[in-house]
Enzyme design. Structure first.
Site, PDB file in Angstrom:
ATOM      1  N   THR A  85       0.872  -1.186   0.000  1.00 22.89           N
ATOM      2  CA  THR A  85       0.000   0.000   0.000  1.00 22.89           C
ATOM      3  C   THR A  85       0.904   1.229   0.000  1.00 22.89           C
ATOM      4  O   THR A  85       1.026   1.921   1.008  1.00 22.89           O
ATOM      5  CB  THR A  85      -0.909   0.017   1.245  1.00 22.89           C
ATOM      6  OG1 THR A  85      -0.098  -0.167   2.421  1.00 22.89           O
ATOM      7  CG2 THR A  85      -1.960  -1.065   1.194  1.00 22.89           C
ATOM      8  N   GLU A 148       0.550  -7.135  10.359  1.00 18.85           N
ATOM      9  CA  GLU A 148       1.903  -7.681  10.364  1.00 18.85           C
ATOM     10  C   GLU A 148       2.860  -6.665  10.968  1.00 18.85           C
ATOM     11  O   GLU A 148       2.787  -5.488  10.654  1.00 18.85           O
ATOM     12  CB  GLU A 148       2.275  -7.948   8.902  1.00 18.85           C
ATOM     13  CG  GLU A 148       3.604  -8.564   8.719  1.00 18.85           C
ATOM     14  CD  GLU A 148       3.739  -9.822   9.560  1.00 18.85           C
ATOM     15  OE1 GLU A 148       2.945 -10.749   9.356  1.00 18.85           O
ATOM     16  OE2 GLU A 148       4.621  -9.849  10.436  1.00 18.85           O
ATOM     17  N   PHE A 149       3.766  -7.133  11.816  1.00 22.12           N
ATOM     18  CA  PHE A 149       4.706  -6.210  12.452  1.00 22.12           C
ATOM     19  C   PHE A 149       6.153  -6.521  12.113  1.00 22.12           C
ATOM     20  O   PHE A 149       7.070  -6.083  12.806  1.00 22.12           O
ATOM     21  CB  PHE A 149       4.523  -6.244  13.976  1.00 22.12           C
ATOM     22  CG  PHE A 149       3.104  -5.985  14.408  1.00 22.12           C
ATOM     23  CD1 PHE A 149       2.581  -4.698  14.356  1.00 22.12           C
ATOM     24  CD2 PHE A 149       2.279  -7.022  14.828  1.00 22.12           C
ATOM     25  CE1 PHE A 149       1.265  -4.452  14.731  1.00 22.12           C
ATOM     26  CE2 PHE A 149       0.965  -6.784  15.200  1.00 22.12           C
ATOM     27  CZ  PHE A 149       0.452  -5.501  15.153  1.00 22.12           C
ATOM     28  N   CYS A 264       7.900   1.817   4.924  1.00 22.64           N
ATOM     29  CA  CYS A 264       6.800   1.699   5.887  1.00 22.64           C
ATOM     30  C   CYS A 264       6.578   2.961   6.722  1.00 22.64           C
ATOM     31  O   CYS A 264       5.574   3.641   6.552  1.00 22.64           O
ATOM     32  CB  CYS A 264       7.037   0.511   6.804  1.00 22.64           C
ATOM     33  SG  CYS A 264       7.208  -1.023   5.893  1.00 22.64           S
ATOM     34  N   LYS A 327      18.329   1.037   5.885  1.00 22.19           N
ATOM     35  CA  LYS A 327      18.857   0.579   7.177  1.00 22.19           C
ATOM     36  C   LYS A 327      19.758  -0.613   6.890  1.00 22.19           C
ATOM     37  O   LYS A 327      19.716  -1.180   5.789  1.00 22.19           O
ATOM     38  CB  LYS A 327      17.729   0.212   8.140  1.00 22.19           C
ATOM     39  CG  LYS A 327      16.914  -1.004   7.734  1.00 22.19           C
ATOM     40  CD  LYS A 327      15.986  -1.393   8.872  1.00 22.19           C
ATOM     41  CE  LYS A 327      15.290  -2.711   8.577  1.00 22.19           C
ATOM     42  NZ  LYS A 327      14.384  -3.110   9.632  1.00 22.19           N
TER      43      LYS A 327
HETATM   44  C1  UGA Z   1       8.902  -1.036  10.421  1.00 25.78           C
HETATM   45  C2  UGA Z   1       8.461  -1.510  11.817  1.00 25.78           C
HETATM   46  O1  UGA Z   1       9.579  -1.519  12.702  1.00 25.78           O
HETATM   47  C3  UGA Z   1       7.861  -2.908  11.745  1.00 25.78           C
HETATM   48  O2  UGA Z   1       7.375  -3.304  13.019  1.00 25.78           O
HETATM   49  C4  UGA Z   1       6.706  -2.886  10.735  1.00 25.78           C
HETATM   50  O3  UGA Z   1       6.110  -4.170  10.609  1.00 25.78           O
HETATM   51  C5  UGA Z   1       7.242  -2.451   9.387  1.00 25.78           C
HETATM   52  O4  UGA Z   1       7.799  -1.129   9.514  1.00 25.78           O
HETATM   53  C6  UGA Z   1       6.085  -2.422   8.427  1.00 25.78           C
HETATM   54  O5  UGA Z   1       5.215  -1.564   8.551  1.00 25.78           O
HETATM   55  O6  UGA Z   1       5.996  -3.318   7.585  1.00 25.78           O
HETATM   56  P1  UGA Z   1      11.080  -1.499   8.900  1.00 25.78           P
HETATM   57  O7  UGA Z   1      10.528  -0.511   7.941  1.00 25.78           O
HETATM   58  O8  UGA Z   1      11.605  -2.795   8.413  1.00 25.78           O
HETATM   59  O9  UGA Z   1       9.965  -1.903  10.013  1.00 25.78           O
HETATM   60  O10 UGA Z   1      12.273  -0.772   9.643  1.00 25.78           O
HETATM   61  P2  UGA Z   1      12.628  -0.298  11.130  1.00 25.78           P
HETATM   62  O11 UGA Z   1      13.548  -1.259  11.736  1.00 25.78           O
HETATM   63  O12 UGA Z   1      11.408   0.087  11.873  1.00 25.78           O
HETATM   64  O13 UGA Z   1      13.460   1.026  10.786  1.00 25.78           O
HETATM   65  C7  UGA Z   1      12.829   2.121  10.137  1.00 25.78           C
HETATM   66  C8  UGA Z   1      13.776   3.277   9.970  1.00 25.78           C
HETATM   67  O14 UGA Z   1      14.016   3.903  11.225  1.00 25.78           O
HETATM   68  C9  UGA Z   1      15.153   2.947   9.401  1.00 25.78           C
HETATM   69  O15 UGA Z   1      15.483   3.897   8.409  1.00 25.78           O
HETATM   70  C10 UGA Z   1      16.079   3.052  10.594  1.00 25.78           C
HETATM   71  O16 UGA Z   1      17.382   3.427  10.228  1.00 25.78           O
HETATM   72  C11 UGA Z   1      15.401   4.146  11.396  1.00 25.78           C
HETATM   73  N1  UGA Z   1      15.704   4.110  12.843  1.00 25.78           N
HETATM   74  C12 UGA Z   1      15.373   3.042  13.596  1.00 25.78           C
HETATM   75  C13 UGA Z   1      16.342   5.199  13.446  1.00 25.78           C
HETATM   76  O17 UGA Z   1      16.638   6.215  12.772  1.00 25.78           O
HETATM   77  N2  UGA Z   1      16.608   5.169  14.775  1.00 25.78           N
HETATM   78  C14 UGA Z   1      16.286   4.104  15.542  1.00 25.78           C
HETATM   79  O18 UGA Z   1      16.557   4.146  16.762  1.00 25.78           O
HETATM   80  C15 UGA Z   1      15.648   3.008  14.947  1.00 25.78           C
END
Ligand code: UGA
Length: 439
Positions: A85, A148-149, A264, A327
């Site tokens: 989406t 989903e998470f 996301c 990431k």
């Molecule tokens: C995120 C959520 O964490 C999942 O729970 C969710 O299921 C998913 O979106 C989704 O909607 O499908 P994701 O997009 O894989 O997961 O990535 P994250 O690990 O959440 O990181 C997101 C962004 O935040 C990255 O760019 C990361 O570098 C940044 N981030 C993360 C920070 O800048 N600081 C932090 O402390 C943690």
């Protein structure tokens, strides 16, 4: 249980393989021929640790197949909708084209007793609309929501051993078959003692966007503190560590730096705001606008820091960018903060070279004007400035003593607060980071 999975992207491909691992018979369906071909050969069309092994193992059982033909879904009882989406072009709202197409494709395959299970992240109210459509076409079928998470990079682990399960059930006749089917699908996960929240359809859809909004807010909170620290010469990492020891706050997702990107968090908070507007409660989520702008400001600030380090202008300066994915442990470059910064610097006349352990090909496709190389050594050769923008383990572990002779100027900007400042400074580098003092 016979399971159909509609949409074999990050979510669907992982879900299909994991459902096979849980003992079910699974057919994954997608409209993308290349994706189906690759998955059928046991190769994920994207990088996800552990997925290729799991695909091979699952395909070998004979209980997992992938198809372009929706008719092959007809035998299933549970149908997971796992399509994307994305954000609409020039709008905050989510594009529901793929979800709508999935349900239209599915309806001719449904029969009495079948349960459609929504997994995609959708604007609240979508499930109710789809349920009405399904009930009208196939009165004995129903729909429930099971958000989903999973995190990219940990998708297999998050699917097989999730923090929690959420079952959003429809009201009326559909509730009983929905709960029964969901419990059967997840029997072994529930047997592990996984917490379960059973709720209504609307709440289940909301749980997902609430979770992602909270995570985004937490990141922007610490990044706002970083901005403040820059004004006072304080240290945002020490603040995150200190407040993170408070169990009510927790240290996770308090890593200050370039902020969040990916497919996301950014689009989910925007779609949530758009939905609030449609429902006439936009004020409830105006704080998310601030969360979004704090996040976007970090990217501009990074470019400003680069300019400062280069003595006021980056035009003609040679700059190395370490990291292209949004990431670490991912080759996903959607809304990647690293690439955004690299491109901004290129547009301002810098001579930018980007490297990444695995995301170079994907990045090149989106930013054809940036120069990409495959190694850190090539990227940093003779440069005026090095930027660490995605905290891959191999970059965090780089040896500053070994790198120093390779660069033109030993200056590093740590966009993720991931390097050890003392170590880099001791090796003779000028080290700067977002939210940390110069000294
Ligand atoms: C995120 C959520 O964490 C999942 O729970 C969710 O299921 C998913 O979106 C989704 O909607 O499908 P994701 O997009 O894989 O997961 O990535 P994250 O690990 O959440 O990181 C997101 C962004 O935040 C990255 O760019 C990361 O570098 C940044 N981030 C993360 C920070 O800048 N600081 C932090 O402390 C943690």
């Amino acid at each position: 249980m016979k399971i159909g999975v509609i949409g074999c992207g990050y979510l669907g491909a992982v879900h299909a393989a994991c459902m096979t691992k849980l003992g079910h018979d699974v057919v994954g369906y997608d409209v993308d021929e290349a994706k189906i071909e690759s998955l059928s050969a046991g190769k994920a069309p994207f990088y996800e640790p552990g997925l290729d092994e799991l695909l091979a193992e699952s395909l070998a059982t004979g209980r997992l197949s992938f198809t372009l033909d929706p008719a092959e879904l007809a035998d299933a009882t549970a149908y997971f909708v796992c399509v994307g989406t994305p954000q609409k072009r020039n709008e905050n709202a989510a594009d529901m084209t793929f979800v709508d197409a999935a349900v239209t494709t599915l309806i001719p395959q449904l029969s009495d007793g079948d349960v459609v299970i929504g997994k995609s992240t959708v604007p609240v109210g979508t499930a109710e609309r789809l349920l009405a459509q399904i009930e009208e076409a196939v009165p004995g079928a129903t729909l429930c929501w099971n958000p989903e998470f999973l995190r990219e990079g940990f998708a297999v682990e998050d699917t097989l051993t999730p923090d929690r399960l959420v079952f959003g059930l429809p009201v009326g006749d559909g509730a009983e078959p929905s709960e029964r089917v969901l419990r059967e699908v997840y029997t072994s996960v529930l047997d592990l003692g996984t917490p379960l929240v059973v709720t209504d359809l609307g709440t289940a859809q909301l749980v997902k966007v609430a979770a992602n909004s909270f995570l985004a807010t937490k990141i922007s909170f610490i990044n706002a503190m970083a901005e403040f620290c820059e004004a006072t010469g304080s240290d945002v990492v020490a603040i995150a560590d200190a407040i993170g020891f408070d169990e009510r706050i927790g240290r996770k997702f308090l890593n200050a730096g370039l902020g969040f990107g990916g497919g996301c968090l950014p689009k989910d908070i925007r779609a949530f705001m758009a939905r609030a507007g449609e429902l006439g409660v936009d004020q409830t989520l105006t704080f998310l606008r601030e969360v979004d702008s704090i996040n976007m400001r970090r990217r501009t600030r990074m470019v400003d820091l680069a300019r400062e380090e280069c003595g006021g202008s980056i035009a003609g300066r040679r700059i190395a960018v370490l990291g292209a994915s949004f990431k670490p442990n991912s080759d996903d470059v959607r809304d990647s903060p690293a690439l955004n910064v690299a491109e901004q610097m290129r547009l301002q006349g810098a001579d930018v070279t980007v490297t990444d352990p695995i995301a170079v090909e994907n990045a090149r496709g989106r930013f054809p004007d940036l120069r990409f190389v495959s190694s850190v050594e090539e990227a940093i050769a003779g440069v005026d400035l090095v930027l660490l923008l995605t905290e891959w383990k191999e970059y965090v572990e780089l040896d500053p003593d070994a790198l120093k002779p390779l660069v033109g100027q030993a200056r590093v900007l740590d966009g993720r607060n991931a390097l050890d400042p003392a170590r880099w400074r001791a090796a003779g580098w000028t080290y700067r980071a977002l939210g940390r003092s110069r000294a």
